[in-house]
Design an enzyme around this catalytic site. Structure first.
Site, short mmCIF file in Angstrom:
data_model
loop_
_atom_site.label_atom_id
_atom_site.label_comp_id
_atom_site.label_asym_id
_atom_site.label_seq_id
_atom_site.Cartn_x
_atom_site.Cartn_y
_atom_site.Cartn_z
N ASN A 8 54.86 18.10 33.53
CA ASN A 8 53.79 19.08 33.67
C ASN A 8 54.30 20.37 33.03
OD1 ASN A 8 52.28 21.33 34.60
ND2 ASN A 8 51.52 20.16 36.34
N GLU A 35 48.70 19.54 32.47
CA GLU A 35 48.39 20.98 32.42
C GLU A 35 48.66 21.58 31.03
OE1 GLU A 35 48.07 23.68 35.81
OE2 GLU A 35 49.81 22.60 36.62
N ASP A 150 51.86 14.15 37.28
CA ASP A 150 51.97 15.06 38.42
C ASP A 150 51.04 14.53 39.50
OD1 ASP A 150 51.95 17.04 40.28
OD2 ASP A 150 51.42 18.66 38.90
N ASN A 152 51.15 15.49 42.70
CA ASN A 152 50.95 16.52 43.72
C ASN A 152 51.11 15.95 45.14
OD1 ASN A 152 50.60 19.24 42.72
ND2 ASN A 152 48.78 18.51 41.64
N ASP A 221 56.36 14.71 40.94
CA ASP A 221 56.09 14.08 39.64
C ASP A 221 56.76 12.71 39.66
OD1 ASP A 221 54.99 16.49 37.85
OD2 ASP A 221 56.55 17.21 39.21
N ASP A 250 57.06 25.37 35.78
CA ASP A 250 57.54 25.24 37.16
C ASP A 250 57.96 23.79 37.48
OD1 ASP A 250 54.79 24.81 36.84
OD2 ASP A 250 54.24 25.68 38.77
N HIS A 251 57.64 22.85 36.58
CA HIS A 251 58.04 21.45 36.75
C HIS A 251 59.17 21.09 35.77
CE1 HIS A 251 54.35 20.05 39.01
NE2 HIS A 251 53.93 21.21 38.54
#
Length: 260
Positions: A8, A35, A150, A152, A221, A250-251
């Site tokens: 991501n 994303e 991802d 989540n 993930d 951030d991933h």
DNA sequence: ATGTCTCAGGGACTGAGA
């Protein structure tokens, strides 16, 4: 050996240099991105082609957006491309499915859900139900299937830096665990858990509160493989290196290798 | 101490989403 990865990137416009840098060092055969946050007309096809990758993509303005890169030297074309989750009326660009030779690749950006009280949480659960129905059908057609992206959802307490604090919160709630379990029960395995792993391995850390430096993260993930494909998996790792760099997503990317 | 990042709209900052 086939290397399959998911990342991501939280805006491909911002992260393109990091992505190109990473693919040149790791040379994955398949890379699923989430994303991307780019409309299709703005997708950097030429830069990716120059890096030696074919790419398919499905994007929208501002939010969501998914893409799959395939190394040109693999000499494989993406076929049977699907950009909508069957049975779900949805303008959000969260899925991209394609077949590469004998391998079915399902790239997913599962809705975040915001909070368990939110309408978006119900949307997340509905979305996962539709995904599960589709996977069930796809597994009959494709013995070698990988679903990655991802999700989540952190599956277990060991996938969360502070499971007590996160218990019942979005990304680590009972309904999400039940949904993930139902998905796995269609005949999938979490490739990360096929192998011995160090403790406290996460794939996402909030940008805030120095979460990465403190390793306050979640493993959300995943690379899930059909049982037949899982039998060919030789490793699954999280590469924290890109998260340490300047202007990181951030991933972190997750990478799995297969005897294919 | 929800302390960051990204994007859009609109022309500096705010709100949404994560």
């Amino acid at each position: 050996m086939t290397k399959i990865a998911t990342w991501n990137v939280n805006s491909l416009r911002v992260r393109l240099p990091q992505v190109l840098d990473w693919v040149s060092s790791y040379q994955p055969d398949i890379l699923a991105l989430q994303e991307t946050k780019l409309q299709d007309e703005n997708f950097p096809v030429a830069d990716i082609k120059t890096a030696g990758y074919e790419v398919i993509y499905s994007g929208q303005k501002t939010y969501n957006g998914v893409a799959i890169l395939c190394r040109v030297s693999a000499g494989i074309n993406a076929v049977d491309i699907v950009k909508d989750l069957p049975g779900l009326e949805d303008s959000q660009r969260r899925v991209l499915f394609a077949t590469y030779d004998k391998l079915r690749v399902l790239n997913v950006y599962v809705p975040n859900g915001e909070s368990v009280e939110s309408d978006k949480f119900q949307y997340k659960l509905t979305w996962l139900k539709k995904l599960t129905a589709y996977v069930k059908q796809q597994l009959k057609l494709y013995p070698h299937l990988v679903i990655l992206g991802d999700f989540n959802i952190a599956p277990e307490p060991r996938d969360v830096h502070d499971p007590e604090a996160w218990q019942g919160q979005v990304l680590f709630s009972e309904p999400e665990h039940a949904a993930l379990k139902t998905l796995l029960e269609t005949g999938l395995c979490d490739t990360f858990r096929l192998f011995d792993q160090q403790e406290k391995q996460y794939s996402w850390w909030d940008y805030r509160m120095l979460a990465f430096r403190r390793n306050r993260g979640l493993r959300i993930d995943h690379i899930l493989a059909s049982n037949a494909l899982g039998g060919l998996c030789t490793s699954c790792k999280i590469d924290k290196e890109p998260r340490r760099r300047e202007r990181p997503s951030d991933h972190a990317p997750v990478i799995a290798e297969f005897k294919l």
